[in-house]
Design a protein around this motif. Structure first.
Motif, PDB file in Angstrom:
ATOM      1  N   THR A  25      -7.238   0.827  -0.310  1.00 38.07           N
ATOM      2  CA  THR A  25      -6.364   0.640  -1.476  1.00 38.07           C
ATOM      3  C   THR A  25      -4.938   0.382  -0.992  1.00 38.07           C
ATOM      4  OG1 THR A  25      -7.740   2.051  -2.833  1.00 38.07           O
ATOM      5  CG2 THR A  25      -5.419   1.905  -3.470  1.00 38.07           C
ATOM      6  N   HIS A  26      -4.323  -0.692  -1.512  1.00 37.48           N
ATOM      7  CA  HIS A  26      -2.997  -1.099  -1.031  1.00 37.48           C
ATOM      8  C   HIS A  26      -1.969   0.038  -1.083  1.00 37.48           C
ATOM      9  CE1 HIS A  26       0.703  -3.474  -0.709  1.00 37.48           C
ATOM     10  NE2 HIS A  26      -0.058  -4.380  -0.096  1.00 37.48           N
ATOM     11  N   ALA A  27      -1.955   0.753  -2.205  1.00 33.50           N
ATOM     12  CA  ALA A  27      -0.937   1.799  -2.414  1.00 33.50           C
ATOM     13  C   ALA A  27      -1.031   2.932  -1.393  1.00 33.50           C
ATOM     14  CB  ALA A  27      -1.057   2.365  -3.822  1.00 33.50           C
ATOM     15  N   LEU A  28      -2.237   3.146  -0.886  1.00 31.82           N
ATOM     16  CA  LEU A  28      -2.440   4.221   0.089  1.00 31.82           C
ATOM     17  C   LEU A  28      -1.729   3.892   1.405  1.00 31.82           C
ATOM     18  CD1 LEU A  28      -4.094   6.781  -0.221  1.00 31.82           C
ATOM     19  CD2 LEU A  28      -6.085   5.546   0.624  1.00 31.82           C
ATOM     20  N   HIS A  29      -1.609   2.594   1.684  1.00 30.87           N
ATOM     21  CA  HIS A  29      -1.001   2.157   2.944  1.00 30.87           C
ATOM     22  C   HIS A  29       0.509   1.953   2.824  1.00 30.87           C
ATOM     23  CE1 HIS A  29      -4.876   1.367   5.037  1.00 30.87           C
ATOM     24  NE2 HIS A  29      -5.239   1.565   3.790  1.00 30.87           N
ATOM     25  N   TYR A  30       0.943   1.437   1.658  1.00 28.69           N
ATOM     26  CA  TYR A  30       2.345   1.001   1.553  1.00 28.69           C
ATOM     27  C   TYR A  30       3.125   1.693   0.438  1.00 28.69           C
ATOM     28  CZ  TYR A  30       0.296  -2.745   4.405  1.00 28.69           C
ATOM     29  OH  TYR A  30      -0.368  -3.445   5.366  1.00 28.69           O
ATOM     30  N   GLY A  31       2.516   2.672  -0.237  1.00 30.06           N
ATOM     31  CA  GLY A  31       3.244   3.392  -1.289  1.00 30.06           C
ATOM     32  C   GLY A  31       3.523   2.555  -2.520  1.00 30.06           C
ATOM     33  N   THR A  32       2.704   1.493  -2.732  1.00 36.26           N
ATOM     34  CA  THR A  32       2.951   0.556  -3.839  1.00 36.26           C
ATOM     35  C   THR A  32       2.328   1.062  -5.145  1.00 36.26           C
ATOM     36  OG1 THR A  32       1.039  -0.639  -3.014  1.00 36.26           O
ATOM     37  CG2 THR A  32       3.216  -1.519  -2.426  1.00 36.26           C
ATOM     38  N   ALA A  33       2.892   2.136  -5.653  1.00 35.05           N
ATOM     39  CA  ALA A  33       2.407   2.733  -6.892  1.00 35.05           C
ATOM     40  C   ALA A  33       3.605   3.271  -7.658  1.00 35.05           C
ATOM     41  CB  ALA A  33       1.441   3.874  -6.576  1.00 35.05           C
ATOM     42  N   VAL A  34       3.452   3.371  -8.960  1.00 33.07           N
ATOM     43  CA  VAL A  34       4.489   4.023  -9.777  1.00 33.07           C
ATOM     44  C   VAL A  34       3.797   5.068 -10.651  1.00 33.07           C
ATOM     45  CG1 VAL A  34       6.161   2.133  -9.797  1.00 33.07           C
ATOM     46  CG2 VAL A  34       4.357   2.169 -11.526  1.00 33.07           C
ATOM     47  N   PHE A  35       4.536   6.099 -10.978  1.00 34.88           N
ATOM     48  CA  PHE A  35       3.900   7.164 -11.747  1.00 34.88           C
ATOM     49  C   PHE A  35       4.888   7.817 -12.699  1.00 34.88           C
ATOM     50  CE2 PHE A  35       5.602   9.288  -7.998  1.00 34.88           C
ATOM     51  CZ  PHE A  35       6.032  10.523  -8.467  1.00 34.88           C
ATOM     52  N   GLU A  36       4.366   8.701 -13.528  1.00 34.51           N
ATOM     53  CA  GLU A  36       5.186   9.522 -14.423  1.00 34.51           C
ATOM     54  C   GLU A  36       4.714  10.960 -14.362  1.00 34.51           C
ATOM     55  OE1 GLU A  36       7.845   9.753 -16.467  1.00 34.51           O
ATOM     56  OE2 GLU A  36       8.417   7.836 -15.612  1.00 34.51           O
ATOM     57  N   GLY A 107      -1.600  -6.215   3.833  1.00 34.06           N
ATOM     58  CA  GLY A 107      -0.329  -6.872   4.130  1.00 34.06           C
ATOM     59  C   GLY A 107       0.686  -6.514   3.061  1.00 34.06           C
ATOM     60  N   LEU A 108       1.885  -7.033   3.238  1.00 28.95           N
ATOM     61  CA  LEU A 108       2.991  -6.519   2.426  1.00 28.95           C
ATOM     62  C   LEU A 108       3.150  -7.175   1.066  1.00 28.95           C
ATOM     63  CD1 LEU A 108       5.622  -5.808   5.198  1.00 28.95           C
ATOM     64  CD2 LEU A 108       4.289  -4.174   3.862  1.00 28.95           C
ATOM     65  N   ASN A 109       2.339  -8.204   0.775  1.00 24.01           N
ATOM     66  CA  ASN A 109       2.435  -8.821  -0.551  1.00 24.01           C
ATOM     67  C   ASN A 109       1.209  -8.464  -1.390  1.00 24.01           C
ATOM     68  OD1 ASN A 109       2.725 -10.390  -2.780  1.00 24.01           O
ATOM     69  ND2 ASN A 109       2.291 -12.332  -1.729  1.00 24.01           N
ATOM     70  N   PRO A 110       1.353  -7.525  -2.323  1.00 22.04           N
ATOM     71  CA  PRO A 110       0.177  -7.096  -3.089  1.00 22.04           C
ATOM     72  C   PRO A 110      -0.040  -7.901  -4.357  1.00 22.04           C
ATOM     73  CG  PRO A 110       2.041  -5.679  -3.571  1.00 22.04           C
ATOM     74  CD  PRO A 110       2.552  -6.755  -2.639  1.00 22.04           C
ATOM     75  N   SER A 111       0.671  -9.031  -4.525  1.00 24.74           N
ATOM     76  CA  SER A 111       0.668  -9.692  -5.834  1.00 24.74           C
ATOM     77  C   SER A 111      -0.721 -10.175  -6.265  1.00 24.74           C
ATOM     78  CB  SER A 111       1.684 -10.834  -5.863  1.00 24.74           C
ATOM     79  OG  SER A 111       1.335 -11.788  -4.898  1.00 24.74           O
ATOM     80  N   LYS A 112      -1.663 -10.333  -5.311  1.00 21.73           N
ATOM     81  CA  LYS A 112      -3.014 -10.770  -5.694  1.00 21.73           C
ATOM     82  C   LYS A 112      -3.942  -9.579  -5.959  1.00 21.73           C
ATOM     83  CE  LYS A 112      -3.170 -15.340  -3.595  1.00 21.73           C
ATOM     84  NZ  LYS A 112      -2.452 -15.357  -2.304  1.00 21.73           N
ATOM     85  N   LYS A 157      10.192   5.456 -10.373  1.00 21.46           N
ATOM     86  CA  LYS A 157       9.383   6.583  -9.882  1.00 21.46           C
ATOM     87  C   LYS A 157       8.229   5.959  -9.100  1.00 21.46           C
ATOM     88  CE  LYS A 157       8.309  10.424 -12.052  1.00 21.46           C
ATOM     89  NZ  LYS A 157       8.934  11.561 -11.369  1.00 21.46           N
ATOM     90  N   SER A 158       8.552   5.459  -7.910  1.00 10.40           N
ATOM     91  CA  SER A 158       7.518   4.822  -7.096  1.00 10.40           C
ATOM     92  C   SER A 158       7.033   5.817  -6.058  1.00 10.40           C
ATOM     93  CB  SER A 158       8.070   3.579  -6.406  1.00 10.40           C
ATOM     94  OG  SER A 158       8.937   3.948  -5.362  1.00 10.40           O
ATOM     95  N   ALA A 159       5.758   5.711  -5.711  1.00  9.92           N
ATOM     96  CA  ALA A 159       5.164   6.639  -4.746  1.00  9.92           C
ATOM     97  C   ALA A 159       5.982   6.654  -3.452  1.00  9.92           C
ATOM     98  CB  ALA A 159       3.723   6.236  -4.478  1.00  9.92           C
ATOM     99  N   ALA A 160       6.381   5.469  -2.981  1.00 13.99           N
ATOM    100  CA  ALA A 160       7.104   5.373  -1.712  1.00 13.99           C
ATOM    101  C   ALA A 160       8.397   6.200  -1.743  1.00 13.99           C
ATOM    102  CB  ALA A 160       7.423   3.914  -1.411  1.00 13.99           C
ATOM    103  N   ASN A 161       9.090   6.200  -2.889  1.00 14.46           N
ATOM    104  CA  ASN A 161      10.353   6.945  -2.984  1.00 14.46           C
ATOM    105  C   ASN A 161      10.160   8.442  -2.752  1.00 14.46           C
ATOM    106  OD1 ASN A 161      11.502   4.554  -3.660  1.00 14.46           O
ATOM    107  ND2 ASN A 161      12.130   5.136  -5.727  1.00 14.46           N
TER     108      ASN A 161
END
Ligand code: PMP
Length: 304
Positions: A25-36, A107-112, A157-161
């Motif tokens: 999962t992309h977010a697990l590698h690069y923190g590309t998630a947002v939450f509340e 990779g660093l572009n998760p847009s797909k 509120k992004s996971a990476a932050n």
């Protein structure tokens, strides 16, 4: 964590134990998630989600800030939350929506990659303890600087932050304190790892605004609205560390922390060393509002 029966995922309720994801999962590698983080409180009229629309609006803003396009509206997400609370038979608890870039391209572009959306909810008591709510907590000024908008967007509120917040929290605990206070890159007060900070001096209430890299806190806004109701003067203000030590009262606000007084920072007693009188007034009004005993604005509570 206390498990509940269901988690909402991509439009459907699924069993808690089935809510898993692939290791790539992309977010697990690069923190590309947002939450509340949202709370629901038990009230006489039933379970009430506090400021649901404000939280989901902020979630969609967080997504925009990391170039993510989730397929749900605030209205749909509130309805999903109502369903989740009802089916889990939760009278009160913590609600955690998370949108993340899922399995697909590396990779660093998760847009797909697909944006997966989940909402979980479970029972959760006070974050910094009942004793902390009443008598205040001890804090450390962190050696970690709060993230800056020239590096990553602090309003998201992004996971990476939250690596930044988590390091500050763990450092404070390892040093024997209960919570951290982060300065920004200009050496001004930003906030706690998961809380906004308020200062009271000479009967006026102050907090740093978002230009200090603080999160746009929903509890913070509620406290400013409570102060108005109680005729306590309020101003946004850039705050230096010295002002904390000579404050009359200090407290944190946050969905998890609610309204938690600060009684000591780095070995220095703040004010009377316990919950101050204005903090107590604001805290008491806050708990009356979230539990439906008092209403300043009826739209703040959404019943499940
Ligand atoms: N700052 C940070 C970094 C946070 O994570 C939170 C919790 N969401 C807050 C402040 C407080 O915000 P809110 O009152 O909206 O929960």
């Amino acid at each position: 964590m206390k498990e509940t029966e269901f988690i909402w995922k991509n439009g459907k309720l699924i069993k808690w134990s089935d809510a898993t994801t692939h290791v790539l999962t992309h977010a697990l590698h690069y923190g590309t998630a947002v939450f509340e983080g949202i709370r629901a409180y038990k009230t006489e009229q039933g379970t009430a989600i506090f400021k649901a629309a404000e939280h989901y609006d902020r979630l969609l803003e967080s997504a925009k800030l990391i170039y993510m396009n989730p397929p749900y509206s605030t209205k749909e997400l509130i309805e999903a939350t109502q369903l989740l609370l009802k089916e889990n038979k939760l009278e009160s608890g913590y609600i955690r929506p998370l949108f993340y870039f899922g399995y697909g391209e590396m990779g660093l572009n998760p847009s797909k990659n697909k944006v997966d959306c989940i909402i979980a909810a479970w029972p959760w008591g006070t974050y910094l303890g009942e004793e902390g709510l009443k008598n205040g907590i001890r804090c450390k000024i962190s050696s970690w600087t709060r993230i800056d908008s020239s590096v990553v967007p602090p309003l998201a509120k992004s996971a990476a932050n939250y690596l930044n917040s988590g390091l500050a929290k763990q450092e404070a605990l390892r040093c024997g304190y209960e919570e951290a206070i982060l300065l920004n890159s200009n050496g001004r007060i930003a906030e706690g790892p998961g809380e906004n900070l308020f200062l009271i001096k000479d009967n006026t209430l102050y907090t740093p605004d978002i230009s200090e890299n603080a999160l746009k806190g929903i509890t913070s806004k509620t406290i400013i609205e409570c102060a108005k109701h109680l005729n306590i003067p309020f101003e946004y203000k850039s705050i230096i560390r010295d002002e904390l030590f000579i404050a009359d009262e200090l407290f944190f606000t946050g969905t998890a922390a609610e309204v938690t007084p600060i009684r000591e920072i780095d070995g220095i007693t703040i004010g009377n060393g316990s919950r101050g009188p204005l903090t107590e007034k604001l805290q008491s009004l806050f708990f009356d509002i979230v539990s439906g005993r008092k209403t300043l604005n009826a739209s703040w509570l959404t019943y499940a």
